[in-house]
Design an enzyme around this catalytic site. Structure first.
Site, PDB file in Angstrom:
ATOM      1  N   ARG A  53       0.844  -1.201   0.000  1.00  0.00           N
ATOM      2  CA  ARG A  53       0.000   0.000   0.000  1.00  0.00           C
ATOM      3  C   ARG A  53       0.879   1.252   0.000  1.00  0.00           C
ATOM      4  NH1 ARG A  53      -4.982   1.732   3.066  1.00  0.00           N
ATOM      5  NH2 ARG A  53      -4.635   3.240   1.392  1.00  0.00           N
ATOM      6  N   ARG A  72       3.245  -4.525   3.782  1.00  0.00           N
ATOM      7  CA  ARG A  72       2.642  -4.847   5.088  1.00  0.00           C
ATOM      8  C   ARG A  72       2.696  -6.359   5.273  1.00  0.00           C
ATOM      9  NH1 ARG A  72      -2.265  -0.345   5.366  1.00  0.00           N
ATOM     10  NH2 ARG A  72      -0.821   1.419   5.391  1.00  0.00           N
ATOM     11  N   ASP A  78      -3.143  -0.680   8.753  1.00  0.00           N
ATOM     12  CA  ASP A  78      -2.167   0.413   8.847  1.00  0.00           C
ATOM     13  C   ASP A  78      -1.114   0.147   9.926  1.00  0.00           C
ATOM     14  OD1 ASP A  78      -3.554   1.801   6.913  1.00  0.00           O
ATOM     15  OD2 ASP A  78      -4.546   3.164   8.301  1.00  0.00           O
ATOM     16  N   GLU A 239      -3.845  13.991   5.363  1.00  0.00           N
ATOM     17  CA  GLU A 239      -2.778  13.695   4.395  1.00  0.00           C
ATOM     18  C   GLU A 239      -2.745  14.765   3.295  1.00  0.00           C
ATOM     19  OE1 GLU A 239      -2.592   8.867   4.614  1.00  0.00           O
ATOM     20  OE2 GLU A 239      -4.265   9.757   3.569  1.00  0.00           O
ATOM     21  N   ARG A 255      -6.300  16.290   2.252  1.00  0.00           N
ATOM     22  CA  ARG A 255      -7.422  15.386   2.548  1.00  0.00           C
ATOM     23  C   ARG A 255      -8.297  15.992   3.634  1.00  0.00           C
ATOM     24  NH1 ARG A 255      -6.772   8.936   3.908  1.00  0.00           N
ATOM     25  NH2 ARG A 255      -8.447   8.692   5.422  1.00  0.00           N
ATOM     26  N   ARG A 315     -13.901   4.679  -2.952  1.00  0.00           N
ATOM     27  CA  ARG A 315     -12.547   4.689  -3.479  1.00  0.00           C
ATOM     28  C   ARG A 315     -12.552   3.928  -4.813  1.00  0.00           C
ATOM     29  NH1 ARG A 315      -8.476   4.344   1.788  1.00  0.00           N
ATOM     30  NH2 ARG A 315      -8.976   6.435   2.529  1.00  0.00           N
ATOM     31  N   TYR A 344      -5.013   5.576  -3.061  1.00  0.00           N
ATOM     32  CA  TYR A 344      -3.911   6.528  -2.983  1.00  0.00           C
ATOM     33  C   TYR A 344      -3.170   6.616  -4.326  1.00  0.00           C
ATOM     34  CZ  TYR A 344      -4.179   6.753   2.156  1.00  0.00           C
ATOM     35  OH  TYR A 344      -4.574   6.972   3.444  1.00  0.00           O
ATOM     36  N   GLU A 366      -2.968   2.885  -6.203  1.00  0.00           N
ATOM     37  CA  GLU A 366      -3.528   1.640  -5.690  1.00  0.00           C
ATOM     38  C   GLU A 366      -4.705   1.240  -6.580  1.00  0.00           C
ATOM     39  OE1 GLU A 366      -2.521   2.262  -0.946  1.00  0.00           O
ATOM     40  OE2 GLU A 366      -4.435   2.981  -1.705  1.00  0.00           O
TER      41      GLU A 366
END
Ligand SMILES: *[C@@H]1O[C@H](CO)[C@@H](O)[C@H](O)[C@H]1NC(C)=O
Ligand SMILES: *[C@@H]1O[C@H](CO)[C@@H](O)[C@H](O)[C@H]1NC(C)=O
Length: 388
Positions: A53, A72, A78, A239, A255, A315, A344, A366
């Site tokens: 990510r 990850r 996260d 962000e 954001r 998204r 993103y 992404e």
């Protein structure tokens, strides 16, 4: 000559006449086209990484491209242990090196998070700034970390803890790129902007006037109520992506975490090289509808480019937009890069000034079919519809 042809001729005459006034240096109108696209990372498919990510993309002073992502290890969350994955292209995105892991946080419960990459063109170095323990999940305190490459991204030095100079604060840079000021005020300064932790959220910039040796705290745009739990619709800038404009000011595209005022982007500006972000420069860009996500932005030869999943609630619909008026208005035409799940993104371009480098921008984002975090994709965009 039919009416359509005459109209087209009139339009091109008009745009040729208007172009110098708008600062557009190309004779051709912008008409972006996805020229090449390839997946750089596929979640679950490579070694011990569960999910890739937070893609970042940058040019280098030698004209290479560097792509970074969080690997990850155990889940898509996260928090958790991660590596920083890097791939390099020395032929303008045609082929990429195998993945190397340039930072590994071991087995940390709240490991590293990306991040911001900033190129120092004066000394030819590439600096990557990231955070560890940002969510303070079974660890403390959060730290702002930096690694640097002086050989075009080939090798990287040991991580440095910038919290020693900056003080201890939850600060997650970017995600995206930082800038080196090309113009006054603050010519040569490195500027990396990011956001605070959930309650101490807001946009914060860190600055360096000596090529990354010493860092200090610059501009802050704090959330309201600051350092307190937020409610829906509170003011909560998060962000962000800074850009240097041709007048030397810095525009930050942000954001809007709690959708204060709109489901769209917050824009704020600094006229003093990143020292302050006066509230009276802030506006909401209703044209840039946003589902609360990190977006990509780039200023290239007076044209602003912007990528995000263009949707109020989902998204999906990764879209490239462009502005010939420094973001005051956006062209009605837009390029849909991917209709499906997408999140993103980050934009870069090569700036040697060669005709070839002026034709392209590069987008990393992404992308998925069911979920946006299935893959990280690289798209080479021809700005003039594939024409010379
Ligand atoms: C980084 O420096 C800060 C301030 O000195 C310190 O509190 C923190 O523990 C350090 N973090 C790491 C990972 O060493
Ligand atoms: C995708 O984005 C474009 C540009 O903002 C917009 O016109 C279109 O309605 C969007 N599509 C969907 C399905 O949201």
């Amino acid at each position: 000559m039919g009416p359509g042809v005459r109209l087209a001729a009139l339009c091109s005459l008009l745009s040729a006449a208007l172009s110098p006034a708008l600062g557009v240096s190309s004779p051709l109108p912008i008409d972006p086209l996805v020229y090449e696209e390839q997946l750089l990372w596929v979640s679950g498919a490579q070694g011990q990484v569960n999910t890739y990510r937070i893609p970042l993309l940058t040019f280098t002073p030698k004209g290479s491209l560097l792509a970074f992502a969080e690997g990850r290890k155990a889940s898509s969350s996260d928090v958790g242990a991660k590596v920083i994955a890097l791939r390099r292209s020395t032929n303008k995105g045609a082929t990429w090196s195998p993945t190397s892991f340039i930072v590994d946080d071991g087995t940390q419960r709240d490991g590293l998070n990306l991040g911001s990459v900033v190129v120092d063109e004066e000394v030819g170095s590439i600096i990557l700034i990231y955070t560890i323990c940002f969510h303070e999940y079974q660890c403390s305190p959060a730290s702002t970390m930096m690694v640097e490459s002086v050989d075009d991204g080939f090798t990287w030095g040991a991580p440095r803890n910038l919290s020693v100079q900056l003080g201890v604060k939850n600060f997650c840079p970017g995600p995206g790129f930082g800038i080196q000021k090309r113009l006054e005020p603050g010519k040569g300064r490195l500027i990396v902007c990011g956001h605070g932790t959930i309650e101490g959220d807001g946009v914060f910039c860190i600055l360096s006037d000596d090529h990354g040796r010493n860092w200090y705290n610059g501009a802050a745009l704090k959330s309201i109520p600051y350092n307190q739990k937020k409610k829906a619709l509170d003011f909560n800038p998060d962000e962000c992506q800074p850009l240097e404009m041709l007048d030397g000011s810095i525009v930050i595209n942000v954001r809007n975490q709690n959708t204060y005022h709109c489901r769209c982007r917050i824009v704020v500006r600094s006229f003093d090289g990143g020292l302050t972000l006066p509230l009276d420069t802030l506006y909401f860009d209703y044209a840039l509808v946003d589902p609360v996500v990190a977006a990509g932005a780039l200023q290239k030869e007076g044209v602003l480019f912007f990528t995000n999943p263009s949707s109020e609630n989902h998204r999906m619909n990764l879209t490239l937009r462009w502005s010939l008026t420094d973001g005051k208005t956006w062209e009605n035409k837009a390029l849909q890069i991917w209709a499906g799940p997408s999140a993103y993104s980050c934009i870069t371009s090569l700036n040697s000034g060669s005709a070839n480098d002026r034709r392209y921008i590069f987008v990393i984002y992404e992308k998925g079919h069911k979920e946006y975090f299935e893959t990280i994709s690289f798209a080479k965009i021809h700005l003039y519809g594939g024409k010379e």
